[in-house]
Design a protein around this motif. Structure first.
Motif, PDB file in Angstrom:
ATOM      1  N   GLN A 217       0.821  -1.203   0.000  1.00  0.00           N
ATOM      2  CA  GLN A 217       0.000   0.000   0.000  1.00  0.00           C
ATOM      3  C   GLN A 217       0.853   1.249   0.000  1.00  0.00           C
ATOM      4  N   GLN A 218       1.934   1.227   0.739  1.00  0.00           N
ATOM      5  CA  GLN A 218       2.842   2.374   0.741  1.00  0.00           C
ATOM      6  C   GLN A 218       3.474   2.574  -0.629  1.00  0.00           C
ATOM      7  N   MET A 219       3.824   1.484  -1.296  1.00  0.00           N
ATOM      8  CA  MET A 219       4.393   1.599  -2.638  1.00  0.00           C
ATOM      9  C   MET A 219       3.385   2.185  -3.626  1.00  0.00           C
ATOM     10  N   ILE A 220       2.102   1.751  -3.493  1.00  0.00           N
ATOM     11  CA  ILE A 220       1.065   2.291  -4.383  1.00  0.00           C
ATOM     12  C   ILE A 220       0.889   3.785  -4.162  1.00  0.00           C
ATOM     13  N   GLN A 221       0.873   4.192  -2.898  1.00  0.00           N
ATOM     14  CA  GLN A 221       0.736   5.610  -2.594  1.00  0.00           C
ATOM     15  C   GLN A 221       1.909   6.416  -3.155  1.00  0.00           C
ATOM     16  N   GLN A 222       3.097   5.866  -3.059  1.00  0.00           N
ATOM     17  CA  GLN A 222       4.265   6.556  -3.598  1.00  0.00           C
ATOM     18  C   GLN A 222       4.177   6.679  -5.118  1.00  0.00           C
ATOM     19  N   LEU A 223       3.691   5.616  -5.784  1.00  0.00           N
ATOM     20  CA  LEU A 223       3.523   5.688  -7.242  1.00  0.00           C
ATOM     21  C   LEU A 223       2.464   6.709  -7.635  1.00  0.00           C
ATOM     22  N   GLN A 224       1.369   6.757  -6.868  1.00  0.00           N
ATOM     23  CA  GLN A 224       0.343   7.750  -7.145  1.00  0.00           C
ATOM     24  C   GLN A 224       0.882   9.156  -6.991  1.00  0.00           C
ATOM     25  N   MET A 225       1.694   9.390  -5.999  1.00  0.00           N
ATOM     26  CA  MET A 225       2.287  10.718  -5.815  1.00  0.00           C
ATOM     27  C   MET A 225       3.204  11.070  -6.972  1.00  0.00           C
ATOM     28  N   GLN A 226       3.939  10.051  -7.486  1.00  0.00           N
ATOM     29  CA  GLN A 226       4.827  10.312  -8.612  1.00  0.00           C
ATOM     30  C   GLN A 226       4.041  10.602  -9.887  1.00  0.00           C
ATOM     31  N   LEU A 227       2.888   9.919 -10.064  1.00  0.00           N
ATOM     32  CA  LEU A 227       2.106  10.096 -11.292  1.00  0.00           C
ATOM     33  C   LEU A 227       1.210  11.317 -11.242  1.00  0.00           C
ATOM     34  N   TYR A 228       0.541  11.541 -10.095  1.00  0.00           N
ATOM     35  CA  TYR A 228      -0.461  12.593 -10.009  1.00  0.00           C
ATOM     36  C   TYR A 228      -0.050  13.729  -9.075  1.00  0.00           C
ATOM     37  N   GLY A 229       1.126  13.632  -8.511  1.00  0.00           N
ATOM     38  CA  GLY A 229       1.548  14.659  -7.595  1.00  0.00           C
ATOM     39  C   GLY A 229       1.003  14.413  -6.197  1.00  0.00           C
ATOM     40  N   GLN A 230       1.163  15.434  -5.371  1.00  0.00           N
ATOM     41  CA  GLN A 230       0.696  15.334  -3.997  1.00  0.00           C
ATOM     42  C   GLN A 230      -0.821  15.214  -3.964  1.00  0.00           C
ATOM     43  N   SER A 231      -1.335  14.180  -3.310  1.00  0.00           N
ATOM     44  CA  SER A 231      -2.775  13.977  -3.227  1.00  0.00           C
ATOM     45  C   SER A 231      -3.408  15.024  -2.322  1.00  0.00           C
ATOM     46  N   SER A 232      -4.626  15.424  -2.723  1.00  0.00           N
ATOM     47  CA  SER A 232      -5.329  16.448  -1.958  1.00  0.00           C
ATOM     48  C   SER A 232      -5.996  15.835  -0.732  1.00  0.00           C
ATOM     49  N   PRO A 233      -6.057  16.590   0.383  1.00  0.00           N
ATOM     50  CA  PRO A 233      -6.759  16.078   1.567  1.00  0.00           C
ATOM     51  C   PRO A 233      -8.272  16.152   1.427  1.00  0.00           C
ATOM     52  N   TRP A 234      -8.765  16.747   0.306  1.00  0.00           N
ATOM     53  CA  TRP A 234     -10.208  16.914   0.119  1.00  0.00           C
ATOM     54  C   TRP A 234     -10.797  15.675  -0.541  1.00  0.00           C
ATOM     55  N   ASN A 235     -11.924  15.217   0.036  1.00  0.00           N
ATOM     56  CA  ASN A 235     -12.729  14.150  -0.564  1.00  0.00           C
ATOM     57  C   ASN A 235     -14.153  14.677  -0.712  1.00  0.00           C
ATOM     58  N   VAL A 236     -14.602  14.839  -1.971  1.00  0.00           N
ATOM     59  CA  VAL A 236     -15.890  15.459  -2.242  1.00  0.00           C
ATOM     60  C   VAL A 236     -16.763  14.471  -2.996  1.00  0.00           C
ATOM     61  N   GLY A 237     -18.028  14.396  -2.612  1.00  0.00           N
ATOM     62  CA  GLY A 237     -18.990  13.558  -3.296  1.00  0.00           C
ATOM     63  C   GLY A 237     -20.247  14.337  -3.632  1.00  0.00           C
ATOM     64  N   MET A 238     -20.818  14.106  -4.843  1.00  0.00           N
ATOM     65  CA  MET A 238     -21.986  14.859  -5.293  1.00  0.00           C
ATOM     66  C   MET A 238     -22.961  13.895  -5.946  1.00  0.00           C
ATOM     67  N   ALA A 239     -24.260  14.130  -5.758  1.00  0.00           N
ATOM     68  CA  ALA A 239     -25.294  13.314  -6.384  1.00  0.00           C
ATOM     69  C   ALA A 239     -26.425  14.224  -6.848  1.00  0.00           C
ATOM     70  N   TYR A 240     -26.925  13.974  -8.050  1.00  0.00           N
ATOM     71  CA  TYR A 240     -28.004  14.795  -8.614  1.00  0.00           C
ATOM     72  C   TYR A 240     -28.942  13.895  -9.406  1.00  0.00           C
ATOM     73  N   ARG A 241     -30.253  13.976  -9.062  1.00  0.00           N
ATOM     74  CA  ARG A 241     -31.265  13.248  -9.824  1.00  0.00           C
ATOM     75  C   ARG A 241     -31.966  14.233 -10.760  1.00  0.00           C
ATOM     76  N   ILE A 242     -31.983  13.867 -12.029  1.00  0.00           N
ATOM     77  CA  ILE A 242     -32.654  14.720 -13.022  1.00  0.00           C
ATOM     78  C   ILE A 242     -34.157  14.684 -12.738  1.00  0.00           C
ATOM     79  N   PRO A 243     -34.805  15.871 -12.658  1.00  0.00           N
ATOM     80  CA  PRO A 243     -36.235  15.908 -12.309  1.00  0.00           C
ATOM     81  C   PRO A 243     -37.095  15.082 -13.266  1.00  0.00           C
ATOM     82  N   ASP A 244     -38.060  14.403 -12.684  1.00  0.00           N
ATOM     83  CA  ASP A 244     -39.054  13.615 -13.410  1.00  0.00           C
ATOM     84  C   ASP A 244     -38.424  12.496 -14.237  1.00  0.00           C
ATOM     85  N   THR A 245     -37.246  12.063 -13.817  1.00  0.00           N
ATOM     86  CA  THR A 245     -36.592  10.936 -14.507  1.00  0.00           C
ATOM     87  C   THR A 245     -36.023   9.989 -13.455  1.00  0.00           C
ATOM     88  N   ASN A 246     -35.555   8.849 -13.947  1.00  0.00           N
ATOM     89  CA  ASN A 246     -34.889   7.877 -13.066  1.00  0.00           C
ATOM     90  C   ASN A 246     -33.376   7.937 -13.170  1.00  0.00           C
TER      91      ASN A 246
END
Length: 295
Positions: A217-246
């Motif tokens: 797991q530490q190796m994966i995290q290090q690879l992610q930092m090398q590929l995507y840079g420093q990971s952000s401490p923010w974790n955001v989630g969003m959900a939206y249902r289109i009106p009158d639809t499923n």
């Protein structure tokens, strides 16, 4: 008991050999006094007395048999009680047996007296072996209940020896049963040690696997930092249902990576929420937002 037996034998032999010759009149007198007309009759009388004494002794043995065999109890003073039964039987035989008047009568007396003692000793010894078996089982239970297995071996053996000594009489040996108990205790100790080693080995393997997974797991995290840079401490989630639809639109942002998902999910609870449902009553633009912060 052997001493009493020897005294009885010497007394009978002395009666038959004290005089080098016996007249027919004296012999007849002694036979009449002894209540025997021949050696065969004398032996039959002794055998009848022997059967009577064995029958009376069986009543005393029945009490021991009930405690040891039927109830599974331990008779602490089995050896002393067995000695008392045998001694009483020999004394009764000596008191009831007619006087021997010839060497053949003395030999018959000695033979039947010995058979009487052997018969009693054999039947009592059967109870003795049964009690030794119960003592062995108790010693094993005592060993199992003791957490300190090294000390438990000595305590179980000492318990068996002490109880077996109190249960024994002259001529009874428990060495074979003790050796069998020691062998069982040793095998049990070896098996328990092997089981403990297996548990310890499994725990070590599990710990090694956890360490390996953590390093991966530490190796994966290090690879992610090398590929995507420093990971952000923010974790955001969003959900939206289109009106009158499923259709339901979901979006997440975790560790510097965004993910968008569109799914068709029927709103099963819409009939319970009125004609407008949630679509007209939650937030501006019907937008739901969740926020998770990791430090």
């Amino acid at each position: 008991m052997k001493f009493i037996h020897a005294l009885l034998l010497i007394a009978n032999l002395s009666l038959s050999t004290a005089t080098p010759w016996i007249s027919s009149h004296t012999l007849t007198t002694m036979k009449i006094r002894g209540g025997s007309s021949s050696s065969s009759d004398y032996r039959q009388q002794l055998q009848a007395i022997q059967s009577q004494i064995l029958q009376s002794s069986s009543t005393k043995q029945q009490e021991l048999r009930q405690q040891i065999v039927e109830e599974g109890k331990i008779v602490p003073d089995l050896g002393m009680r067995a000695d008392a039964i045998c001694l009483q039987a020999l004394q009764d035989f000596a008191a009831q047996a007619p006087e021997a008047v010839s060497p053949s009568d003395a030999a018959a007396y000695d033979e039947i007296l010995q058979n009487l003692e052997q018969s009693l000793d054999g039947s009592l010894q059967n109870l003795y072996w049964k009690q030794l078996s119960s003592l062995r089982a108790q010693a094993l239970e005592q060993y199992q209940s003791n957490a300190d297995k090294a000390e438990a071996l000595f305590q179980a053996d000492a318990f068996f020896v002490q109880a077996a000594e109190a249960s024994s009489r002259a001529g009874w040996e428990y060495a074979t049963e003790r050796a069998f108990l020691q062998r069982i205790l040793q095998l049990t100790a070896v098996q328990q040690q092997q089981a403990q080693d297996v548990k310890l080995q499994a725990a070590q393997q599990q710990q090694t696997a956890m360490t390996f997974l953590q390093s991966q797991q530490q190796m994966i995290q290090q690879l992610q930092m090398q590929l995507y840079g420093q990971s952000s401490p923010w974790n955001v989630g969003m959900a939206y249902r289109i009106p009158d639809t499923n259709f339901n639109l979901q979006g997440t942002y975790q560790q510097g990576r965004a993910n968008v998902q569109l799914s068709c999910v029927p709103d099963e609870y819409a009939p319970f929420l009125g004609p407008n449902g949630f679509t007209n009553g939650v937030g501006p633009g019907n937008l739901g937002l969740s926020l998770n912060l990791s430090f």
